[in-house]
Scaffold this motif. Structure first.
Motif, PDB file in Angstrom:
ATOM      1  N   ALA A 251      -5.944   9.050  -8.531  1.00  0.00           N
ATOM      2  CA  ALA A 251      -5.822   9.149  -7.153  1.00  0.00           C
ATOM      3  C   ALA A 251      -4.446   9.554  -6.811  1.00  0.00           C
ATOM      4  CB  ALA A 251      -5.954   7.878  -6.492  1.00  0.00           C
ATOM      5  N   VAL A 252      -3.546   9.318  -7.458  1.00  0.00           N
ATOM      6  CA  VAL A 252      -2.214   9.952  -6.964  1.00  0.00           C
ATOM      7  C   VAL A 252      -2.237  11.530  -7.334  1.00  0.00           C
ATOM      8  CG1 VAL A 252       0.384  10.003  -7.600  1.00  0.00           C
ATOM      9  CG2 VAL A 252      -0.771   7.839  -7.221  1.00  0.00           C
TER      10      VAL A 252
ATOM     11  N   ARG B 155      -3.159   5.493   1.077  1.00  0.00           N
ATOM     12  CA  ARG B 155      -3.483   4.114   2.026  1.00  0.00           C
ATOM     13  C   ARG B 155      -4.569   4.624   3.137  1.00  0.00           C
ATOM     14  NH1 ARG B 155      -1.988  -0.730   0.404  1.00  0.00           N
ATOM     15  NH2 ARG B 155      -1.869  -1.353   2.634  1.00  0.00           N
ATOM     16  N   ALA B 156      -4.399   5.628   3.767  1.00  0.00           N
ATOM     17  CA  ALA B 156      -5.249   6.243   4.939  1.00  0.00           C
ATOM     18  C   ALA B 156      -6.732   6.116   4.363  1.00  0.00           C
ATOM     19  CB  ALA B 156      -4.851   7.406   5.549  1.00  0.00           C
ATOM     20  N   ALA B 157      -6.950   6.509   3.092  1.00  0.00           N
ATOM     21  CA  ALA B 157      -8.124   6.958   2.336  1.00  0.00           C
ATOM     22  C   ALA B 157      -8.844   5.351   1.946  1.00  0.00           C
ATOM     23  CB  ALA B 157      -7.793   7.846   1.313  1.00  0.00           C
TER      24      ALA B 157
ATOM     25  N   GLY C  49       0.273   0.439  -4.598  1.00  0.00           N
ATOM     26  CA  GLY C  49       1.721   0.244  -4.003  1.00  0.00           C
ATOM     27  C   GLY C  49       2.659   1.546  -4.188  1.00  0.00           C
ATOM     28  N   LEU C  50       3.611   1.296  -3.123  1.00  0.00           N
ATOM     29  CA  LEU C  50       4.579   2.713  -3.393  1.00  0.00           C
ATOM     30  C   LEU C  50       5.324   2.890  -4.660  1.00  0.00           C
ATOM     31  CD1 LEU C  50       6.098   5.048  -1.889  1.00  0.00           C
ATOM     32  CD2 LEU C  50       7.586   3.165  -1.108  1.00  0.00           C
ATOM     33  N   SER C  51       5.483   1.737  -5.301  1.00  0.00           N
ATOM     34  CA  SER C  51       6.117   1.850  -6.597  1.00  0.00           C
ATOM     35  C   SER C  51       5.308   2.380  -7.725  1.00  0.00           C
ATOM     36  CB  SER C  51       6.686   0.544  -7.146  1.00  0.00           C
ATOM     37  OG  SER C  51       5.653  -0.663  -7.382  1.00  0.00           O
TER      38      SER C  51
END
Length: 133
Positions: free
Chosen positions: A13-14, A35-37, A42-44
């Motif tokens: 996904a990233v 997050r919108a999807a 998490g950010l980390s």
């Protein structure tokens, strides 16, 4: 993902979010898209996967003039050395070759007895579309 890290749904996904974003994007930008999807990453985790992609050579990282790390999926270009011309306003990015820079870096390294030299050259400006706006 790297051989050191198993492929995961979050890693894919990233990578996909960065690949479709175009231009250089911060980890926070990638995180916001995920997050919108509806992703629960998490950010980390985003930072960790971005670093793995950089190490694999499929993502480039540069620091903006104000010091922020930004990432760009370079796809097939990740296997050859290249530089970038980046618009300061919109982030539009052109992959460019720098033969003169490559020759200069090699000459400087030889003059000083260095080997296995690496370098980064990024050019920042304002693209034609932003100049016209």
């Amino acid at each position: 993902m790297t051989p050191r890290q198993r492929a995961t749904k979050q890693g894919a996904a990233v990578r996909d979010a960065l690949a479709t974003a175009g231009g250089f994007r911060s980890a926070q930008d990638v995180y916001a898209v995920l997050r919108a999807a509806g992703g629960s990453v998490g950010l980390s985790t985003v930072y960790r996967h971005l670093q793995s992609l950089v190490e694999d050579g499929v993502v480039d990282v540069i620091h903006t003039p104000d010091g922020e790390a930004t990432y760009r999926f370079c796809g097939d270009a990740g296997d050859r050395h290249h530089h970038h011309l980046v618009c300061r306003r919109c982030g539009r990015t052109e992959q460019i070759e720098g033969r003169a820079v490559e020759r200069w870096a090699g000459e400087v390294a030889r003059e000083h007895g260095y080997a296995e030299v690496d370098h980064t050259v990024e050019l920042f400006g304002v693209c034609p579309a932003c100049r016209a706006a």
